[in-house]
Design a protein around this motif. Structure first.
Motif, short mmCIF file in Angstrom:
data_model
loop_
_atom_site.label_atom_id
_atom_site.label_comp_id
_atom_site.label_asym_id
_atom_site.label_seq_id
_atom_site.Cartn_x
_atom_site.Cartn_y
_atom_site.Cartn_z
N CYS A 5 31.99 30.61 38.79
CA CYS A 5 31.04 31.45 39.31
C CYS A 5 31.40 33.05 39.72
CB CYS A 5 30.51 30.83 40.58
SG CYS A 5 29.04 31.62 41.39
N LYS A 13 30.45 36.53 38.03
CA LYS A 13 29.86 37.84 38.67
C LYS A 13 30.64 39.04 38.54
CE LYS A 13 27.81 35.47 42.73
NZ LYS A 13 27.35 35.80 44.14
N LYS A 57 37.13 36.88 43.65
CA LYS A 57 36.11 37.61 44.72
C LYS A 57 36.54 38.76 45.22
CE LYS A 57 34.27 33.07 46.28
NZ LYS A 57 33.58 32.70 47.75
N VAL A 67 35.02 41.29 42.57
CA VAL A 67 33.70 41.44 42.54
C VAL A 67 33.49 42.19 43.84
CG1 VAL A 67 31.55 40.41 42.95
CG2 VAL A 67 33.45 39.22 41.38
N LYS A 112 31.58 45.93 43.61
CA LYS A 112 30.20 46.15 44.50
C LYS A 112 30.23 47.55 45.09
CE LYS A 112 28.39 41.42 44.68
NZ LYS A 112 28.04 40.55 45.63
N CYS A 149 28.53 31.28 45.40
CA CYS A 149 29.96 30.74 44.97
C CYS A 149 30.61 29.86 45.99
CB CYS A 149 30.92 31.78 44.09
SG CYS A 149 30.04 32.70 42.96
N GLU A 208 25.53 36.89 49.40
CA GLU A 208 24.85 35.98 48.44
C GLU A 208 25.12 34.79 48.66
OE1 GLU A 208 25.97 37.86 45.01
OE2 GLU A 208 24.94 39.88 45.35
N GLN A 231 29.53 40.50 35.10
CA GLN A 231 28.19 41.20 35.32
C GLN A 231 28.67 42.41 36.13
OE1 GLN A 231 25.74 38.61 37.57
NE2 GLN A 231 25.51 37.05 36.37
N SER A 232 29.50 42.63 37.25
CA SER A 232 29.66 43.87 37.85
C SER A 232 30.56 44.64 36.81
CB SER A 232 30.42 43.44 39.26
OG SER A 232 31.61 42.86 39.18
#
Length: 103
Positions: free
Chosen positions: A35, A39, A86, A89, A93, A24, A21, A42-43
């Motif tokens: 950022c 994320k 990160k 995240v 995912k 960030c 994406e 949200q995840s």
């Protein structure tokens, strides 16, 4: 379900450079951290909808441990919190992709 989560631990952690994406990547370390945190929230919200409450709590513990161990070499640096975010995240995912395949 527990076996499924343990199998996911065998999946190699995605490299930070492979972030598709790219949202960030710019700004200060602090803006990138904000950022990445956004994320993660949200995840996590999506995962809470897919997993039972207890399973989600166990996942967060496993994810945290795996990310901390994977990036231990950066622990003393200012980039460490960003690396953990990160990583978290990315692992979320991956789990979301795998759980969607089961439905």
């Amino acid at each position: 379900m527990r076996s499924f989560l343990l199998l996911l631990l065998l999946i190699p952690l995605p490299a930070l450079a492979q972030e598709k994406e790219g949202h960030c990547k710019e700004g200060t370390i602090y803006t990138m951290r904000e950022c990445a945190f956004s994320k993660l929230v949200q995840s996590d919200k999506k995962l809470k909808q897919e997993l039972k409450s207890k399973t989600f709590e166990e996942w967060v513990g496993i994810r945290q441990t795996m990310c901390e161990e994977a990036y231990m070499q950066y622990k003393e640096g200012t980039i460490y919190p960003l690396m953990i975010l990160k990583c978290s995240v990315d692992m979320n995912k991956t789990l979301l992709q795998k759980t969607r395949g089961l439905n």
